[in-house]
Design a protein around this motif. Sequence first.
Motif, PDB file in Angstrom:
ATOM      1  N   SER A  18       0.817  -1.212   0.000  1.00 44.95           N
ATOM      2  CA  SER A  18       0.000   0.000   0.000  1.00 44.95           C
ATOM      3  C   SER A  18       0.847   1.257   0.000  1.00 44.95           C
ATOM      4  CB  SER A  18      -0.912   0.000   1.239  1.00 44.95           C
ATOM      5  OG  SER A  18      -1.758  -1.122   1.246  1.00 44.95           O
ATOM      6  N   ILE A  19       1.968   1.223   0.742  1.00 43.58           N
ATOM      7  CA  ILE A  19       2.753   2.444   0.930  1.00 43.58           C
ATOM      8  C   ILE A  19       3.740   2.698  -0.205  1.00 43.58           C
ATOM      9  CG2 ILE A  19       4.751   1.580   2.205  1.00 43.58           C
ATOM     10  CD1 ILE A  19       2.594   4.582   3.216  1.00 43.58           C
ATOM     11  N   ILE A  20       4.276   1.623  -0.812  1.00 39.70           N
ATOM     12  CA  ILE A  20       5.289   1.800  -1.857  1.00 39.70           C
ATOM     13  C   ILE A  20       4.758   2.576  -3.063  1.00 39.70           C
ATOM     14  CG2 ILE A  20       6.680   0.548  -3.569  1.00 39.70           C
ATOM     15  CD1 ILE A  20       7.346  -1.475  -1.417  1.00 39.70           C
ATOM     16  N   PRO A  21       3.525   2.329  -3.535  1.00 36.55           N
ATOM     17  CA  PRO A  21       3.012   3.149  -4.646  1.00 36.55           C
ATOM     18  C   PRO A  21       2.997   4.649  -4.324  1.00 36.55           C
ATOM     19  CG  PRO A  21       1.668   1.199  -4.414  1.00 36.55           C
ATOM     20  CD  PRO A  21       2.594   1.216  -3.233  1.00 36.55           C
ATOM     21  N   LEU A  22       2.742   4.994  -3.059  1.00 33.57           N
ATOM     22  CA  LEU A  22       2.767   6.406  -2.669  1.00 33.57           C
ATOM     23  C   LEU A  22       4.183   6.968  -2.763  1.00 33.57           C
ATOM     24  CD1 LEU A  22       0.391   6.314   0.431  1.00 33.57           C
ATOM     25  CD2 LEU A  22      -0.146   6.973  -1.912  1.00 33.57           C
ATOM     26  N   ILE A  24       6.537   5.844  -4.772  1.00 36.78           N
ATOM     27  CA  ILE A  24       6.822   5.964  -6.211  1.00 36.78           C
ATOM     28  C   ILE A  24       6.178   7.221  -6.791  1.00 36.78           C
ATOM     29  CG2 ILE A  24       6.478   4.879  -8.458  1.00 36.78           C
ATOM     30  CD1 ILE A  24       6.628   2.165  -7.057  1.00 36.78           C
ATOM     31  N   LEU A  25       4.951   7.503  -6.334  1.00 41.23           N
ATOM     32  CA  LEU A  25       4.245   8.692  -6.811  1.00 41.23           C
ATOM     33  C   LEU A  25       5.010   9.965  -6.441  1.00 41.23           C
ATOM     34  CD1 LEU A  25       1.784  10.035  -8.105  1.00 41.23           C
ATOM     35  CD2 LEU A  25       0.647   9.915  -5.864  1.00 41.23           C
ATOM     36  N   ASN A  41      20.612  14.522  -7.962  1.00 43.07           N
ATOM     37  CA  ASN A  41      19.221  14.262  -7.595  1.00 43.07           C
ATOM     38  C   ASN A  41      18.475  13.535  -8.712  1.00 43.07           C
ATOM     39  OD1 ASN A  41      19.300  15.314  -5.023  1.00 43.07           O
ATOM     40  ND2 ASN A  41      18.709  17.380  -5.665  1.00 43.07           N
ATOM     41  N   ARG A  42      18.781  13.869  -9.947  1.00 44.60           N
ATOM     42  CA  ARG A  42      18.150  13.150 -11.056  1.00 44.60           C
ATOM     43  C   ARG A  42      18.480  11.667 -11.011  1.00 44.60           C
ATOM     44  NH1 ARG A  42      19.867  17.279 -15.957  1.00 44.60           N
ATOM     45  NH2 ARG A  42      18.483  19.031 -15.374  1.00 44.60           N
ATOM     46  N   SER A  43      19.765  11.384 -10.851  1.00 36.98           N
ATOM     47  CA  SER A  43      20.199   9.981 -10.791  1.00 36.98           C
ATOM     48  C   SER A  43      19.577   9.279  -9.592  1.00 36.98           C
ATOM     49  CB  SER A  43      21.724   9.910 -10.693  1.00 36.98           C
ATOM     50  OG  SER A  43      22.332  10.531 -11.801  1.00 36.98           O
ATOM     51  N   LEU A  44      19.524   9.993  -8.463  1.00 33.42           N
ATOM     52  CA  LEU A  44      18.973   9.404  -7.240  1.00 33.42           C
ATOM     53  C   LEU A  44      17.496   9.096  -7.398  1.00 33.42           C
ATOM     54  CD1 LEU A  44      19.282   8.627  -4.242  1.00 33.42           C
ATOM     55  CD2 LEU A  44      18.784  11.014  -3.670  1.00 33.42           C
ATOM     56  N   PHE A  45      16.708  10.048  -7.896  1.00 36.23           N
ATOM     57  CA  PHE A  45      15.262   9.849  -8.009  1.00 36.23           C
ATOM     58  C   PHE A  45      14.913   8.779  -9.045  1.00 36.23           C
ATOM     59  CE2 PHE A  45      14.596  14.460  -6.472  1.00 36.23           C
ATOM     60  CZ  PHE A  45      14.628  14.019  -5.157  1.00 36.23           C
ATOM     61  N   VAL A  46      15.659   8.749 -10.141  1.00 38.03           N
ATOM     62  CA  VAL A  46      15.417   7.711 -11.154  1.00 38.03           C
ATOM     63  C   VAL A  46      15.731   6.333 -10.593  1.00 38.03           C
ATOM     64  CG1 VAL A  46      16.196   6.769 -13.363  1.00 38.03           C
ATOM     65  CG2 VAL A  46      15.765   9.223 -13.139  1.00 38.03           C
ATOM     66  N   SER A  47      16.863   6.225  -9.910  1.00 41.46           N
ATOM     67  CA  SER A  47      17.269   4.937  -9.326  1.00 41.46           C
ATOM     68  C   SER A  47      16.264   4.468  -8.281  1.00 41.46           C
ATOM     69  CB  SER A  47      18.658   5.071  -8.692  1.00 41.46           C
ATOM     70  OG  SER A  47      19.624   5.434  -9.652  1.00 41.46           O
ATOM     71  N   LEU A  48      15.816   5.395  -7.433  1.00 39.41           N
ATOM     72  CA  LEU A  48      14.843   5.029  -6.401  1.00 39.41           C
ATOM     73  C   LEU A  48      13.506   4.625  -7.015  1.00 39.41           C
ATOM     74  CD1 LEU A  48      15.506   7.743  -3.656  1.00 39.41           C
ATOM     75  CD2 LEU A  48      16.072   5.313  -3.568  1.00 39.41           C
ATOM     76  N   LEU A  50      12.977   3.213  -9.957  1.00 41.40           N
ATOM     77  CA  LEU A  50      13.136   1.856 -10.499  1.00 41.40           C
ATOM     78  C   LEU A  50      13.235   0.828  -9.380  1.00 41.40           C
ATOM     79  CD1 LEU A  50      15.696   2.591 -13.374  1.00 41.40           C
ATOM     80  CD2 LEU A  50      13.264   2.029 -13.613  1.00 41.40           C
ATOM     81  N   PHE A  51      13.995   1.181  -8.346  1.00 41.41           N
ATOM     82  CA  PHE A  51      14.191   0.240  -7.240  1.00 41.41           C
ATOM     83  C   PHE A  51      12.872  -0.090  -6.555  1.00 41.41           C
ATOM     84  CE2 PHE A  51      14.834  -0.526  -2.712  1.00 41.41           C
ATOM     85  CZ  PHE A  51      15.674  -1.621  -2.748  1.00 41.41           C
ATOM     86  N   TYR A  52      12.084   0.934  -6.243  1.00 43.02           N
ATOM     87  CA  TYR A  52      10.826   0.684  -5.537  1.00 43.02           C
ATOM     88  C   TYR A  52       9.785   0.042  -6.450  1.00 43.02           C
ATOM     89  CZ  TYR A  52      12.301   2.909  -1.245  1.00 43.02           C
ATOM     90  OH  TYR A  52      12.956   3.187  -0.084  1.00 43.02           O
TER      91      TYR A  52
END
Length: 345
Positions: A18-22, A24-25, A41-48, A50-52
Amino acid sequence: MSNHLVKFNRIKRKFYLSIIPLIILVLILSLLQWTELTTMNRSLFVSLTLFYSFTWLFLYKQIYLKIVELTNLILISCVHLTITYLVVAIKMSESHATTVGEGALWTPLMYIYIFITLPKRKSLFFSFGLWTLTFLIGIFHFQHLSSEAILSIIHYQVATFVYILFLVFARNLFNIYSKTELLEKMAYQDSLTKLKNRRAVYKKFEEFKVMTNKRVSVIFFDLDYFKEINDEHGHLTGDYVLQEVAVIIQECIRQNDLFARWGGEEFIIVAENIPPTSAVQLAERLRIRIEMHSFKNVGSVTSSFGIAHSNGVDSIETLVEKADLALYEAKNAGRNAVKEFDPSL
């Protein structure tokens, strides 16, 4: 793995799904500001993101659950320390920002995750260790910060420390509550049939010592020739019959009726606010349901019922004695019968 642990892991999985989609959003919304983000930050947010996304998929498929949990724990800890360093060392020291920023809003969720992922002692050490590292990052840069920035960091660290203490307290309180609930359940529940036991019935009796102005019927019944079932088919089969009877009866009685295993093959139903004729009809319906049911390895099983009704002056103990006498009459009448207590006898 115990049933409680299985249930806990099932709840955790639902929580994660339930929480992971939030999360990702939020990451996707952050990526919408692509031109305003730094390369890091771009690399971090993209990686996160994909990871989640893969994390949610693994949880949905129920694979690599423990690895996913621990990987997430390490990742969010590293991200937390990195963001803390960037905020303190760059935003506050170099850009003269005066607050720790919006990232602090996610700190409580991170520590909650630590406490539901790791065992009690490990979660405590991990949390205080992580808190200490973030505190040291702030201390190391204090000389380069404004008084407002230092005050913001102190407030943030104190609040985080309180979060951890609260989680420790909440976890201990939950453990105490769970143990108390388990002990009470063991005290008032029959371990074989999962029904209430005799102790629970006596507890109910304490709630209405005298039956004045209270309409109550006690239905006492047992299984006919149950000893022969144990002797011919074994005690495991006998236990199965008792469990099946418990299920059959529960499907037929009202939700507020007290249904308990009195002992051995004897059961009791305490029904409040029920007319005597309705109590007799209920007992007859239960007798027929048991007789018509086909028990595995046994076939048909019959039962005998005794019923007593409150007369305004009976104590509940007296009412049980009368129901027991009526059950004795049902046995003498050839078994597989329903008898009401006869005051003339």
